[in-house]
Design a protein around this motif. Structure first.
Motif, PDB file in Angstrom:
ATOM      1  N   ASP A 395       0.809  -1.204   0.000  1.00  0.00           N
ATOM      2  CA  ASP A 395       0.000   0.000   0.000  1.00  0.00           C
ATOM      3  C   ASP A 395       0.848   1.263   0.000  1.00  0.00           C
ATOM      4  N   ARG A 396       1.990   1.238   0.676  1.00  0.00           N
ATOM      5  CA  ARG A 396       2.875   2.403   0.625  1.00  0.00           C
ATOM      6  C   ARG A 396       3.396   2.612  -0.798  1.00  0.00           C
ATOM      7  N   ALA A 397       3.724   1.532  -1.461  1.00  0.00           N
ATOM      8  CA  ALA A 397       4.189   1.643  -2.844  1.00  0.00           C
ATOM      9  C   ALA A 397       3.081   2.170  -3.747  1.00  0.00           C
ATOM     10  N   LEU A 398       1.855   1.704  -3.517  1.00  0.00           N
ATOM     11  CA  LEU A 398       0.725   2.179  -4.300  1.00  0.00           C
ATOM     12  C   LEU A 398       0.481   3.670  -4.049  1.00  0.00           C
ATOM     13  N   ALA A 399       0.513   4.079  -2.787  1.00  0.00           N
ATOM     14  CA  ALA A 399       0.292   5.490  -2.464  1.00  0.00           C
ATOM     15  C   ALA A 399       1.370   6.369  -3.086  1.00  0.00           C
ATOM     16  N   ASP A 400       2.602   5.907  -3.072  1.00  0.00           N
ATOM     17  CA  ASP A 400       3.685   6.673  -3.705  1.00  0.00           C
ATOM     18  C   ASP A 400       3.421   6.850  -5.195  1.00  0.00           C
ATOM     19  N   ALA A 401       2.957   5.786  -5.843  1.00  0.00           N
ATOM     20  CA  ALA A 401       2.689   5.862  -7.285  1.00  0.00           C
ATOM     21  C   ALA A 401       1.509   6.789  -7.571  1.00  0.00           C
ATOM     22  N   VAL A 402       0.487   6.728  -6.732  1.00  0.00           N
ATOM     23  CA  VAL A 402      -0.692   7.572  -6.940  1.00  0.00           C
ATOM     24  C   VAL A 402      -0.348   9.045  -6.763  1.00  0.00           C
ATOM     25  N   THR A 403       0.412   9.370  -5.719  1.00  0.00           N
ATOM     26  CA  THR A 403       0.746  10.773  -5.485  1.00  0.00           C
ATOM     27  C   THR A 403       1.734  11.309  -6.513  1.00  0.00           C
ATOM     28  N   ALA A 404       2.434  10.423  -7.194  1.00  0.00           N
ATOM     29  CA  ALA A 404       3.355  10.848  -8.254  1.00  0.00           C
ATOM     30  C   ALA A 404       2.670  10.923  -9.619  1.00  0.00           C
ATOM     31  N   ALA A 405       1.427  10.446  -9.697  1.00  0.00           N
ATOM     32  CA  ALA A 405       0.727  10.401 -10.981  1.00  0.00           C
ATOM     33  C   ALA A 405       0.410  11.810 -11.471  1.00  0.00           C
ATOM     34  N   ALA A 406       0.230  11.927 -12.782  1.00  0.00           N
ATOM     35  CA  ALA A 406      -0.022  13.237 -13.393  1.00  0.00           C
ATOM     36  C   ALA A 406      -1.495  13.490 -13.676  1.00  0.00           C
ATOM     37  N   SER A 407      -2.327  12.455 -13.590  1.00  0.00           N
ATOM     38  CA  SER A 407      -3.732  12.630 -13.970  1.00  0.00           C
ATOM     39  C   SER A 407      -4.610  11.601 -13.285  1.00  0.00           C
ATOM     40  N   ALA A 408      -5.912  11.899 -13.272  1.00  0.00           N
ATOM     41  CA  ALA A 408      -6.878  10.942 -12.730  1.00  0.00           C
ATOM     42  C   ALA A 408      -6.902   9.674 -13.558  1.00  0.00           C
ATOM     43  N   ARG A 409      -6.726   9.808 -14.857  1.00  0.00           N
ATOM     44  CA  ARG A 409      -6.702   8.612 -15.715  1.00  0.00           C
ATOM     45  C   ARG A 409      -5.560   7.681 -15.306  1.00  0.00           C
ATOM     46  N   GLU A 410      -4.410   8.263 -14.999  1.00  0.00           N
ATOM     47  CA  GLU A 410      -3.273   7.446 -14.578  1.00  0.00           C
ATOM     48  C   GLU A 410      -3.550   6.777 -13.234  1.00  0.00           C
ATOM     49  N   VAL A 411      -4.207   7.505 -12.317  1.00  0.00           N
ATOM     50  CA  VAL A 411      -4.537   6.923 -11.015  1.00  0.00           C
ATOM     51  C   VAL A 411      -5.514   5.762 -11.197  1.00  0.00           C
ATOM     52  N   ARG A 412      -6.527   5.938 -12.024  1.00  0.00           N
ATOM     53  CA  ARG A 412      -7.479   4.856 -12.277  1.00  0.00           C
ATOM     54  C   ARG A 412      -6.754   3.611 -12.823  1.00  0.00           C
ATOM     55  N   SER A 413      -5.817   3.847 -13.695  1.00  0.00           N
ATOM     56  CA  SER A 413      -5.054   2.717 -14.247  1.00  0.00           C
ATOM     57  C   SER A 413      -4.266   2.009 -13.154  1.00  0.00           C
ATOM     58  N   LEU A 414      -3.625   2.777 -12.269  1.00  0.00           N
ATOM     59  CA  LEU A 414      -2.868   2.171 -11.160  1.00  0.00           C
ATOM     60  C   LEU A 414      -3.772   1.346 -10.248  1.00  0.00           C
ATOM     61  N   LEU A 415      -5.032   1.766 -10.139  1.00  0.00           N
ATOM     62  CA  LEU A 415      -5.965   1.063  -9.254  1.00  0.00           C
ATOM     63  C   LEU A 415      -6.761  -0.010  -9.977  1.00  0.00           C
ATOM     64  N   GLY A 416      -6.456  -0.220 -11.254  1.00  0.00           N
ATOM     65  CA  GLY A 416      -7.162  -1.231 -12.030  1.00  0.00           C
ATOM     66  C   GLY A 416      -8.581  -0.842 -12.359  1.00  0.00           C
ATOM     67  N   LEU A 417      -8.817   0.478 -12.493  1.00  0.00           N
ATOM     68  CA  LEU A 417     -10.167   0.981 -12.731  1.00  0.00           C
ATOM     69  C   LEU A 417     -10.265   1.705 -14.063  1.00  0.00           C
ATOM     70  N   ALA A 418      -9.434   1.336 -14.997  1.00  0.00           N
ATOM     71  CA  ALA A 418      -9.390   2.073 -16.259  1.00  0.00           C
ATOM     72  C   ALA A 418     -10.727   2.115 -16.959  1.00  0.00           C
ATOM     73  N   GLY A 419     -11.557   1.079 -16.760  1.00  0.00           N
ATOM     74  CA  GLY A 419     -12.848   1.045 -17.446  1.00  0.00           C
ATOM     75  C   GLY A 419     -13.981   1.631 -16.652  1.00  0.00           C
ATOM     76  N   ALA A 420     -13.676   2.150 -15.427  1.00  0.00           N
ATOM     77  CA  ALA A 420     -14.756   2.657 -14.570  1.00  0.00           C
ATOM     78  C   ALA A 420     -15.143   4.047 -15.001  1.00  0.00           C
ATOM     79  N   SER A 421     -16.372   4.442 -14.597  1.00  0.00           N
ATOM     80  CA  SER A 421     -16.889   5.771 -14.892  1.00  0.00           C
ATOM     81  C   SER A 421     -16.034   6.845 -14.246  1.00  0.00           C
TER      82      SER A 421
END
Length: 421
Positions: A395-421
């Motif tokens: 989870d620490r690794a995930l949080a680091d990746a999320v806070t370093a992301a440039a967009s909501a689309r990138e965050v959704r991809s990191l969370l496996g939610l690329a197809g979500a609304s």
């Protein structure tokens, strides 16, 4: 071999649970309501399930669906185009799916077991999962489901009949109903928290001060609001010797405000020594979290209003829903900074609101260091299941990746939610 049928639509899972019935444009107890956000304001009947389009997910109207436990999926307008009124469907709220009525049960999200008495991550980190309620029935369900505590009683939704102004007698009955239903769990009550779209009939004459204007404790100087607040405190003075209760003051922005209301509550509830903490709902207040922690054993963060403050967007306006994206990295950058300021006391910071309940978000918050949450009853078993499958390292690794992301689309991809609304 089980035949997997194609889903009719996939969106954002908002309230978990399984619901079956025909799609209707009007609410029926045995049907799936397909509606725009505006329809929630006049929702008198709880539908079996709800498909929301053009939804303001962080609005008070949407929160009401959570409190009712109505399985709900949020879709973009184009995602709902293929849904025809009268079609029999199965709604899987946890997965965010709308499925054919002939779907087999083993293809649906199973209901998790109750929250364990002692909840830990996969690598042994303790997590407190509390629940938010607005009625005694929900408090009773929370206790039966194993919640650690009632973390938030939304006292503004406790209303006497016929639009009467609540008095001490009313609040003694209403508060005791919740406290008794939750016993022996400790209960935290948020004192009166009125806002532009939370003006009950007795407060209808209050002016509309806007989303970022006077709400919560900022309204306590109004004579009518203060009289109702005093009724709440008088009721609590009668009840606090018999029940474990703590209080949150809504929308506290400064240490001086907290100190003032701590003194008022102490004077009103003697001889009880009630813990009185602030609910931080603005960016400015949240960035003082370390100072608030020095003054109170409990600090709540109201994430719904915090996002509104962060983005300068009214959370009750569907037209601004895209401005309040729960997967925008800036939200997690802010929360990461708040967690660092809280330091070793971060476990005394209770996160309240919709954000931890949305798909994929809880692991990020765990990775940022948060360990105490108040969530709606319907979500508690699902979130407990998530906690038990996570480790601090991942989870620490995930949080680091999320806070370093440039967009909501990138965050959704990191969370496996690329197809979500």
């Amino acid at each position: 071999m089980t035949k997997i049928l194609p889903e009719l639509a996939r969106g954002l899972g908002f309230v978990p649970g399984i619901a079956r019935g025909p799609i209707r444009r009007e609410a029926h107890a045995d049907a799936i309501l397909l509606a725009d956000h505006e329809a929630l304001g006049s929702l008198a009947t709880s539908p079996a399930g709800c498909i929301l389009t053009k939804a303001a997910a962080f609005s008070h109207a949407s929160i009401a669906l959570l409190s009712r436990g109505v399985p709900t999926v949020i879709l973009d307008a184009d995602q709902s185009n293929g849904l025809v009124e009268g079609t029999a469907v199965v709604l899987d709220g946890a997965a965010g799916r709308v499925l054919p009525a002939s779907i087999q049960a083993d293809a649906l999200t199973p209901k998790p077991p109750p929250v364990p008495a002692s909840l830990h991550t996969g690598d042994g980190e303790s997590v407190a999962l509390r629940v938010s309620v607005r009625a005694a029935d929900a408090a009773r369900v929370a206790r039966e489901q194993g919640a650690a505590a009632v973390g938030l009683v939304r006292s503004e939704f406790l209303l006497p009949a016929h639009g009467r102004i609540p008095d001490k007698h009313f609040y003694v009955q209403a508060f005791e109903g919740i406290l008794a239903a939750a016993a022996p769990l400790p209960v935290t009550i948020r004192l009166l928290d009125l806002a532009p779209d939370k003006h009950p009939a007795w407060a209808a004459g209050l002016p509309d001060t806007g989303a970022l204007g006077r709400h919560g404790s900022r309204l306590y100087d109004d004579p009518l609001v203060r009289s109702v607040l005093d009724a709440q405190l008088a009721a609590l003075a009668e009840l606090c010797p018999r029940y474990p209760v703590r209080l949150l003051i809504p929308n506290v922005g400064t240490l001086a405000t907290l100190t003032h209301w701590q003194r008022v509550v102490k004077d009103a509830t003697q001889p009880c020594n009630v813990v009185v903490g602030p609910m931080l709902e603005t960016v400015g207040a949240a960035l003082l979290v370390d100072h608030f922690l020095a003054e109170s054993a409990l600090v709540g963060i109201g994430l719904n209003d915090l996002m509104q403050s962060l983005y300068g967007a009214d959370r009750d306006m569907p037209q601004l829903r895209d401005e309040l994206d729960p997967y925008a990295p800036s939200v997690y950058r802010l929360l990461g900074q708040v967690a660092r300021l809280a330091g070793a006391d971060v476990d005394r910071v209770q996160l309240c609101g919709i954000l931890p309940q949305l798909p994929g978000v809880l692991p990020v918050l765990l990775g940022l260091g948060y360990r105490t949450f108040s969530v709606d009853v319907a979500h508690a078993p699902y979130l407990a299941q998530t906690v038990a499958t996570r480790t601090c390292t991942q989870d620490r690794a995930l949080a680091d990746a999320v806070t370093a992301a440039a967009s909501a689309r990138e965050v959704r991809s990191l969370l496996g939610l690329a197809g979500a609304s």
